[in-house]
Design an enzyme around this catalytic site. Structure first.
Site, PDB file in Angstrom:
ATOM      1  N   GLY A   1       0.861  -1.193   0.000  1.00  7.62           N
ATOM      2  CA  GLY A   1       0.000   0.000   0.000  1.00  7.62           C
ATOM      3  C   GLY A   1       0.889   1.231   0.000  1.00  7.62           C
ATOM      4  CE  LYS A   2       0.527   3.830  -5.920  1.00 10.47           C
ATOM      5  NZ  LYS A   2       1.654   2.977  -6.294  1.00 10.47           N
TER       6      LYS A   2
ATOM      7  CD  GLU B   1      -2.360   2.569  -3.634  1.00  9.12           C
ATOM      8  OE1 GLU B   1      -2.046   1.836  -4.576  1.00  9.12           O
ATOM      9  OE2 GLU B   1      -2.013   2.342  -2.457  1.00  9.12           O
TER      10      GLU B   1
ATOM     11  CG  ASN C   1       4.954   7.789 -12.910  1.00  7.20           C
ATOM     12  OD1 ASN C   1       4.132   8.439 -13.547  1.00  7.20           O
ATOM     13  ND2 ASN C   1       4.704   6.560 -12.477  1.00  7.20           N
TER      14      ASN C   1
ATOM     15  CB  THR D   1      10.294   9.523 -10.224  1.00 10.18           C
ATOM     16  OG1 THR D   1       8.942   9.140 -10.506  1.00 10.18           O
ATOM     17  CG2 THR D   1      10.371  10.059  -8.801  1.00 10.18           C
TER      18      THR D   1
ATOM     19  N   GLY E   1      12.448   6.954 -13.529  1.00 13.32           N
ATOM     20  CA  GLY E   1      12.908   5.560 -13.537  1.00 13.32           C
ATOM     21  C   GLY E   1      14.421   5.494 -13.633  1.00 13.32           C
TER      22      GLY E   1
ATOM     23  N   GLY F   1       8.886   3.788  -6.160  1.00 11.77           N
ATOM     24  CA  GLY F   1       8.392   5.166  -6.102  1.00 11.77           C
ATOM     25  C   GLY F   1       8.025   5.561  -4.677  1.00 11.77           C
ATOM     26  CG  ASP F   2       5.008   3.533  -2.743  1.00 14.01           C
ATOM     27  OD1 ASP F   2       4.502   4.498  -3.337  1.00 14.01           O
ATOM     28  OD2 ASP F   2       4.539   2.384  -2.781  1.00 14.01           O
TER      29      ASP F   2
HETATM   30  O1  RIB Z   1       3.485   1.436  -5.026  1.00 16.98           O
HETATM   31  C1  RIB Z   1       3.467   0.048  -4.762  1.00 16.98           C
HETATM   32  C2  RIB Z   1       2.210  -0.312  -4.045  1.00 16.98           C
HETATM   33  O2  RIB Z   1       1.126  -0.071  -4.905  1.00 16.98           O
HETATM   34  C3  RIB Z   1       2.115  -1.764  -3.670  1.00 16.98           C
HETATM   35  O3  RIB Z   1       2.646  -2.029  -2.393  1.00 16.98           O
HETATM   36  C4  RIB Z   1       0.641  -2.050  -3.770  1.00 16.98           C
HETATM   37  O4  RIB Z   1       0.022  -2.273  -2.548  1.00 16.98           O
HETATM   38  C5  RIB Z   1       0.050  -0.826  -4.464  1.00 16.98           C
HETATM   39  O5  RIB Z   1      -0.617  -0.046  -3.587  1.00 16.98           O
END
Ligand code: RIB
Length: 315
Positions: free
Chosen positions: A43-44, A144, A188, A214, A216, A246-247
């Protein structure tokens, strides 16, 4: 680690990532066998919080999970990374799930069932943000969760003098008011194009703050009104899985800003965090600690001579 002046607070999603590594990604309607399965916290929002906390910066998460086994897995990972999860609520919906396919080159495909992430209530988020941050703290969010949640969080953050960082992923068109509430936007290339029809420059004009795009394997570029563009080259990396890179970048950026760095230094450190994060399978499971980031920055393999800066051993 000493020297941290400010905190990071992330408002965002929590998922459990069900990952299958396959020889190649299937086309629509095709089945590809020979995969291997694993399950990881993701999850982001949770990823960004874990990335910042693993670097030793005090980090809080405002989020929603269910009352299921997936919630227990997600909460354990937050706890292990040292994220303050007191503002994560348990609601009557399943914890978010991401189905992820990763090929042997590290490319991925992701489908998400957001579940509990949809039950964050904007007024309640605003109260939890306002109660936890102060001047100079860094509030991070992503898409998200609903744009109403982001707006409520950033309005509360701005009211107390906190800084705001938005990772507009997955991209949707945003109100001018939300863009104007961002100090830094981190899309991105694909997201930049979706956010503003004129691309990154148009996005900067609409948002007013800084845009860190970003790129890549080509690194990242920084745009700020009235200042020349700055390109941060990528650090070389042995790519195993790009999920969560990215996170990691966003969490690293927020943590470095919280430690007192300027934006140019924070983007370089974020690039190092992102490079380290692609070298192992999974999102949170692959995120580096401050020692690893310090070594990567000191090695200078991005071709710059920035040194470790706020991540230096003497701080
Ligand atoms: O950015 C990666 C994340 O996107 C994953 O961990 C997945 O859960 C989605 O949310």
């Amino acid at each position: 680690m000493s020297g941290s002046h400010h905190r990071v607070l992330v408002v965002g999603s929590v998922n459990v990532d069900q990952v299958i590594v396959v020889p190649r990604l299937p086309k629509p309607g095709e089945t590809v066998g020979g995969g291997s399965y694993s399950i990881h916290p993701g999850g982001k929002g949770a990823n960004q919080a874990v990335a910042a906390a693993r670097l030793g910066v005090p980090t809080m998460l405002v989020a929603a999970v269910g009352r299921d086994d997936h919630a227990r897995l997600a909460m354990q990972s937050l706890h292990d990374a040292g994220v303050d999860a007191a503002a994560v609520v348990h609601v009557d919906a399943p914890t978010g799930v991401a189905q992820i396919l990763v090929d042997h080159g590290g490319e991925n495909l992701i489908a998400i069932a957001p579940g509990a992430n949809q039950l964050l209530y904007p007024p309640d988020v605003a109260i939890r943000v306002a109660a936890r941050v102060g001047p100079g703290d860094v509030v991070v969010s992503n898409l998200e969760v609903s744009t109403e949640v982001v707006a409520a969080a950033f309005e509360a953050a701005r009211r107390v003098g906190a800084r705001t960082v938005l990772n507009p992923a997955p991209a949707v068109r945003l109100d001018a008011a939300i863009l104007a509430a961002c100090d830094v936007i981190v899309p991105n290339e694909h997201e930049s194009a979706l956010l503003a029809s004129g691309g990154t420059a148009a996005l900067l004009a609409e948002a007013g703050g800084a845009v860190v795009e970003t790129l890549g394997p080509r690194g990242a570029r920084m745009l700020r009104a009235g200042q020349p563009e700055v390109l941060q080259p990528a650090f070389p990396a042995h790519v195993v899985d790009t999920t969560g890179a990215g996170d990691a970048f966003v969490g690293g950026l927020a943590a470095t800003l919280a430690r007192g760095a300027g934006l140019v230094e924070a983007v370089r450190a974020a690039a190092a965090v992102g490079a380290l994060a692609v070298e192992a399978l999974g999102a949170q499971t692959s995120f580096p600690d401050a020692q690893e980031v310090r070594s990567r920055l000191d090695d200078g393999e991005d071709g710059t001579s920035g040194g470790a800066g706020v991540w230096g051993a003497s701080r």
